[in-house]
Design an enzyme around this catalytic site. Structure first.
Site, PDB file in Angstrom:
ATOM      1  N   GLY A 175      -2.329 -60.062  36.869  1.00  0.00           N
ATOM      2  CA  GLY A 175      -1.508 -61.027  36.131  1.00  0.00           C
ATOM      3  C   GLY A 175      -0.106 -60.983  36.723  1.00  0.00           C
ATOM      4  O   GLY A 175       0.463 -59.898  36.893  1.00  0.00           O
TER       5      GLY A 175
ATOM      6  N   ASP B  18       0.688 -68.180  38.731  1.00  0.00           N
ATOM      7  CA  ASP B  18       1.110 -67.120  39.662  1.00  0.00           C
ATOM      8  C   ASP B  18       2.277 -67.547  40.523  1.00  0.00           C
ATOM      9  O   ASP B  18       3.028 -66.712  41.026  1.00  0.00           O
ATOM     10  CB  ASP B  18      -0.065 -66.703  40.548  1.00  0.00           C
ATOM     11  CG  ASP B  18      -1.082 -65.951  39.718  1.00  0.00           C
ATOM     12  OD1 ASP B  18      -1.886 -66.605  39.034  1.00  0.00           O
ATOM     13  OD2 ASP B  18      -1.016 -64.709  39.698  1.00  0.00           O
TER      14      ASP B  18
HETATM   15  O1  MRU Z   1      -6.270 -62.261  39.730  1.00  0.00           O
HETATM   16  P1  MRU Z   1      -5.451 -62.113  38.469  1.00  0.00           P
HETATM   17  O2  MRU Z   1      -6.218 -61.580  37.313  1.00  0.00           O
HETATM   18  O3  MRU Z   1      -4.173 -61.337  38.746  1.00  0.00           O
HETATM   19  O4  MRU Z   1      -5.022 -63.589  38.126  1.00  0.00           O
HETATM   20  C1  MRU Z   1      -4.193 -63.802  37.015  1.00  0.00           C
HETATM   21  C2  MRU Z   1      -3.936 -65.235  36.722  1.00  0.00           C
HETATM   22  O5  MRU Z   1      -4.356 -66.118  37.420  1.00  0.00           O
HETATM   23  C3  MRU Z   1      -3.040 -65.529  35.563  1.00  0.00           C
HETATM   24  O6  MRU Z   1      -3.383 -66.731  34.958  1.00  0.00           O
HETATM   25  C4  MRU Z   1      -1.590 -65.617  36.057  1.00  0.00           C
HETATM   26  O7  MRU Z   1      -1.247 -64.455  36.790  1.00  0.00           O
HETATM   27  C5  MRU Z   1      -0.615 -65.809  34.953  1.00  0.00           C
HETATM   28  S1  MRU Z   1      -0.431 -64.340  34.011  1.00  0.00           S
HETATM   29  C6  MRU Z   1       0.689 -64.588  32.764  1.00  0.00           C
END
Ligand code: MRU
Length: 347
Positions: free
Chosen positions: A52, A238
């Site tokens: 995240g 992200d």
């Molecule tokens: O691969 P991840 O679990 O790190 O991906 C996370 C996401 O895509 C979330 O939607 C994004 O980081 C926003 S978190 C507030």
């Protein structure tokens, strides 16, 4: 508005160690990984112990504290040079979330004012970054919830919750605030293959707060929308580029296309630490590609015909034109454009 549904914290600094709730093990086990050096912190980010965008940034900030502690112990006069390789390792842990480099820049900006032992100053800065992220999430929770009608049914993707941030969450922060205000009647969460952040993490953290959740296989969204069972799609991000294009978990773009086709609103919730004004549009974002084993297996068990290959991009980019609102801690940008994003950032 109240922020009453707020129990989960994935990243904690305790007794000179970085404690990470191991998100690979949820929901079956609640295990805390205790880290004391920066290299292990970078590895934990790579391995998805913590994930995240904002949570990765916060974790990296604490990683800088650990790096500086070790470097100062062996080279009190040149610790800033000694930690350079740790900083690089942290920066390269995952490529797509800009919050990671943003947090490292914040930490580096403190270096100039440090004399003597860097640990107290850097620790204070890392804690400030985490606390400000939580406060940004409260603010976005209020702003985003205000956009929703009463008796609203929402769909979220991946995990943009407390587990993905300093606490409270971005998309899930809006859902928490709106639920507390009595505006939400149904929360749908996509299971989010291949890592199952929706099934494992979003469902777990909502249930920790006694909030109801209905899981969907990712392919159900079109039918859900066709049958008019959902009013808003609410996701995190992200990296958001200067024109309002949004990188988020793979599958987000499909939801945005579907939402537009069915006249359903699409909201992106992200702090300004996720906005990258150095990139003009989404095609410039580096999209992480992860190992094909993540698609070919579930929970370590093979699920595909032996010999099959897989392509595993972890994120996609949703064009700004498909986004109804970007909610940051500063304000709401409706129908984002280059000009509106610039005005929000100057705000
Ligand atoms: O691969 P991840 O679990 O790190 O991906 C996370 C996401 O895509 C979330 O939607 C994004 O980081 C926003 S978190 C507030």
């Amino acid at each position: 508005m109240t922020h009453q549904y707020d129990t989960v914290r994935p990243v904690n600094w305790q007794n000179g160690q970085l404690h990470l709730l191991d998100q690979r093990k949820l929901p079956q086990e609640q295990t805390v990984m205790k880290l004391e050096n920066a290299s292990n912190v970078a590895q934990a980010i790579k391995d998805m112990v913590v994930r995240g965008a904002p949570a990765i940034g916060i974790t990296a900030a604490y990683g800088v504290v650990l790096a500086a502690k070790a470097a100062y112990a062996i080279a009190p006069d040149s610790w800033q040079t000694v930690i350079e390789s740790d900083l690089q390792q942290l920066a390269q842990a995952r490529p797509t979330a800009v919050n990671l480099v943003w947090a490292l820049e914040q930490m580096k900006a403190c270096f100039a004012k440090i004399t003597g032992n860097p640990v107290p100053v850097l620790l204070e800065e890392a804690k400030r970054i985490q606390q400000e992220d939580i406060e940004a999430n409260y603010r976005m929770g209020d702003l985003g919830a205000a956009l929703l009608p009463s008796s609203c049914r929402v769909l979220t993707h991946c995990n943009a919750g407390a587990l993905a941030t300093g606490g409270y969450g971005t998309a899930l922060g809006v859902i928490r605030s709106a639920y507390a205000a009595g505006k939400i009647t149904q929360i749908y969460a996509d299971e989010t293959r291949p890592w199952l952040q929706g099934a494992r993490l979003t469902a777990w953290e909502l249930l920790q707060d006694n909030m109801p959740v209905t899981l969907l296989a990712d392919s159900v969204a079109a039918t859900l929308m066709l049958q008019k069972r959902v009013d808003w799609v609410i996701v995190g991000s992200d990296r958001i580029t200067a024109n309002g294009d949004v990188a988020n978990k793979i599958g987000t773009y499909s939801l945005a296309v579907l939402a537009r086709q069915h006249g359903i609103k699409f909201m992106v919730v992200a702090p300004t630490s996720t906005v990258d004004m150095n990139l003009t549009e989404g095609s410039q974002i580096v999209i992480e590609e992860r190992a094909m084993e993540e698609v070919l297996t579930i929970g370590g068990q093979p699920i595909a015909a032996s010999g099959a290959e897989a392509w595993n991009p972890a994120f996609d980019v949703t064009p700004a034109a498909l986004v109804d609102a970007i909610v940051t801690e500063k304000c709401v940008v409706e129908q984002p454009t280059l000009e509106r994003m610039a005005a929000m950032m100057k705000n």
